[in-house]
Scaffold this motif. Structure first.
Motif, PDB file in Angstrom:
ATOM      1  N   VAL A   7       0.775  -1.238  -0.166  1.00 36.48           N
ATOM      2  CA  VAL A   7      -0.002   0.090   0.028  1.00 36.48           C
ATOM      3  C   VAL A   7       0.887   1.217   0.154  1.00 36.48           C
ATOM      4  O   VAL A   7       1.927   1.298   0.992  1.00 36.48           O
ATOM      5  CB  VAL A   7      -1.053  -0.016   1.274  1.00 36.48           C
ATOM      6  N   LEU A   8       0.677   2.311  -0.775  1.00 40.19           N
ATOM      7  CA  LEU A   8       1.188   3.427  -0.899  1.00 40.19           C
ATOM      8  C   LEU A   8       0.337   4.562  -0.875  1.00 40.19           C
ATOM      9  O   LEU A   8      -0.612   4.694  -1.464  1.00 40.19           O
ATOM     10  CB  LEU A   8       1.985   3.698  -2.357  1.00 40.19           C
ATOM     11  N   ASN A  23      -6.714   5.763   5.446  1.00 47.39           N
ATOM     12  CA  ASN A  23      -6.888   4.923   4.059  1.00 47.39           C
ATOM     13  C   ASN A  23      -6.165   3.908   4.049  1.00 47.39           C
ATOM     14  O   ASN A  23      -6.405   2.671   3.561  1.00 47.39           O
ATOM     15  CB  ASN A  23      -6.421   5.838   3.123  1.00 47.39           C
ATOM     16  N   ALA A  24      -4.851   3.767   4.648  1.00 49.85           N
ATOM     17  CA  ALA A  24      -3.894   2.868   4.695  1.00 49.85           C
ATOM     18  C   ALA A  24      -4.544   1.561   5.530  1.00 49.85           C
ATOM     19  O   ALA A  24      -4.583   0.557   5.290  1.00 49.85           O
ATOM     20  CB  ALA A  24      -2.566   3.333   5.277  1.00 49.85           C
ATOM     21  N   THR A  42       3.532   2.379   2.741  1.00 50.04           N
ATOM     22  CA  THR A  42       4.525   3.643   2.742  1.00 50.04           C
ATOM     23  C   THR A  42       3.701   4.605   2.412  1.00 50.04           C
ATOM     24  O   THR A  42       2.516   4.717   2.048  1.00 50.04           O
ATOM     25  CB  THR A  42       5.516   3.240   1.480  1.00 50.04           C
ATOM     26  N   ALA A  43       4.220   5.890   3.139  1.00 52.72           N
ATOM     27  CA  ALA A  43       3.484   7.048   2.999  1.00 52.72           C
ATOM     28  C   ALA A  43       4.584   8.125   2.302  1.00 52.72           C
ATOM     29  O   ALA A  43       5.826   8.011   2.971  1.00 52.72           O
ATOM     30  CB  ALA A  43       2.968   7.771   4.083  1.00 52.72           C
ATOM     31  N   VAL A  44       4.303   8.636   1.206  1.00 54.58           N
ATOM     32  CA  VAL A  44       5.257   9.830   0.771  1.00 54.58           C
ATOM     33  C   VAL A  44       4.599  11.263   0.523  1.00 54.58           C
ATOM     34  O   VAL A  44       3.276  11.333   0.484  1.00 54.58           O
ATOM     35  CB  VAL A  44       5.671   9.330  -0.858  1.00 54.58           C
ATOM     36  N   MET A  45       5.243  12.022   0.116  1.00 58.13           N
ATOM     37  CA  MET A  45       4.678  13.631  -0.081  1.00 58.13           C
ATOM     38  C   MET A  45       4.222  13.612  -1.436  1.00 58.13           C
ATOM     39  O   MET A  45       4.393  12.670  -2.262  1.00 58.13           O
ATOM     40  CB  MET A  45       5.818  14.416   0.131  1.00 58.13           C
ATOM     41  N   ASP A  46       3.657  14.788  -1.822  1.00 63.63           N
ATOM     42  CA  ASP A  46       3.014  14.872  -3.151  1.00 63.63           C
ATOM     43  C   ASP A  46       4.003  15.493  -3.911  1.00 63.63           C
ATOM     44  O   ASP A  46       4.153  16.464  -4.554  1.00 63.63           O
ATOM     45  CB  ASP A  46       1.878  16.102  -2.918  1.00 63.63           C
ATOM     46  N   VAL A  67      -1.755  -1.018  -4.248  1.00 63.06           N
ATOM     47  CA  VAL A  67      -2.749   0.093  -4.195  1.00 63.06           C
ATOM     48  C   VAL A  67      -2.434   1.329  -3.560  1.00 63.06           C
ATOM     49  O   VAL A  67      -1.582   1.580  -2.612  1.00 63.06           O
ATOM     50  CB  VAL A  67      -4.025  -0.420  -3.207  1.00 63.06           C
ATOM     51  N   VAL A  68      -2.506   2.191  -4.472  1.00 62.17           N
ATOM     52  CA  VAL A  68      -1.757   3.685  -3.992  1.00 62.17           C
ATOM     53  C   VAL A  68      -3.131   4.631  -3.931  1.00 62.17           C
ATOM     54  O   VAL A  68      -4.272   4.634  -4.618  1.00 62.17           O
ATOM     55  CB  VAL A  68      -1.227   4.364  -5.364  1.00 62.17           C
ATOM     56  N   SER A  69      -3.153   5.303  -2.772  1.00 65.09           N
ATOM     57  CA  SER A  69      -4.302   6.313  -2.510  1.00 65.09           C
ATOM     58  C   SER A  69      -3.834   7.663  -2.345  1.00 65.09           C
ATOM     59  O   SER A  69      -2.564   8.061  -1.670  1.00 65.09           O
ATOM     60  CB  SER A  69      -4.716   5.640  -1.168  1.00 65.09           C
TER      61      SER A  69
END
Length: 258
Positions: A7-8, A23-24, A42-46, A67-69
């Motif tokens: 999941v991203l 969401n994750a 994983t979480a990343v900036m815009d 899955v990217v959200s």
């Protein structure tokens, strides 16, 4: 054989503490319930380069599903589609089917450049309908990995995710997942730990004790028992037997089972 998933989640607000990453959690629980094994979240900036970097890393591991959200909207900082395209080495192109979906949502309202932006997807992508909003999801198959990108608004994420799982997902786990839980008061986690280890080995299940109180003074645990198997009935029998034994152990040690 287990099917791995990752999941991203994308968004500055997730990393600066402004927004809790629900969401994750939802995506992970939904995929787990289907029999996927979620290996990473994983979480990343815009930022396009950050998104692209993670997409490349994930594809190198070849999970069954990514899955990217987040980041599919009409604003300048919604850059997920661009980031995925860069990570795949593909162009970002206007998708006619996605544009049709967007136009149908706005009806007589003008589709401005900002609104039209939501129709731009990596080359070869398939738009997934969003029944709770405007921006379509993005679906791609890259080698062994299926990729889904959803909007970040929770209700829209859930809509796109369910549409994808029910209508687009090609490879599904051949196992079922189930779990049980109970609460134990008055027994320390460290005291129960050896019994948990022996039941993990005996029943081939995942057992996790979640402390709800204090180890010394007010011990209170939630005991989660989970597993997967091609045979649902066999799995449920294992779960029931394991839970029964652990409940009995807690009671014999003077704990209270709730």
């Amino acid at each position: 054989m287990s099917m791995n998933a990752e999941v991203l989640t994308v968004g500055n607000e997730l990393l600066n503490g402004h927004t809790t990453n629900t969401n994750a959690t939802h995506i992970a629980r939904r995929l787990t319930s289907m029999g996927f094994v979620v290996r990473r979240i994983t979480a990343v900036m815009d930022e396009v380069e950050e998104i692209a970097s993670v997409v490349k890393e994930v594809l190198a591991r070849s999970p069954a599903l990514l899955v990217v959200s987040g980041g599919l909207g009409p604003t300048y900082d919604d850059r997920t589609a661009e980031g995925i395209a860069l990570g795949l080495g593909r162009g970002l192109v206007e998708n006619s089917d996605a544009l049709d979906q967007i136009r149908s949502k706005y009806g007589e309202i003008e589709v401005t450049p900002a609104r039209r932006k939501m129709a731009f997807m990596p080359e070869g992508a398939v738009p997934v309908p969003n029944d709770a909003g405007v921006a379509p999801g993005i679906y791609l198959r890259i080698g062994h990995t299926e990729i889904l990108a959803t909007p970040g608004v929770p209700r829209e994420m859930e809509s796109v995710l369910e549409n994808f799982l029910n209508r687009y997902l090609v490879k599904r786990p051949s196992v079922v997942y189930a779990e049980r839980s109970f609460k134990a008061r008055g027994i320390m986690e460290s005291v129960l730990a050896p019994h948990v280890i022996s039941r993990v080995k005996k029943y081939n299940l995942y057992i996790k004790t979640h402390p709800k109180g204090r180890e010394v003074g007010d011990p209170y645990l939630e005991v989660q028992i989970a597993g997967s198997s091609p045979d649902r009935e066999e799995l449920l029998n294992r779960l029931e037997s394991c839970e029964k034994e652990l409940r009995e152990i807690v009671a014999k040690m003077g704990g209270i089972v709730e």
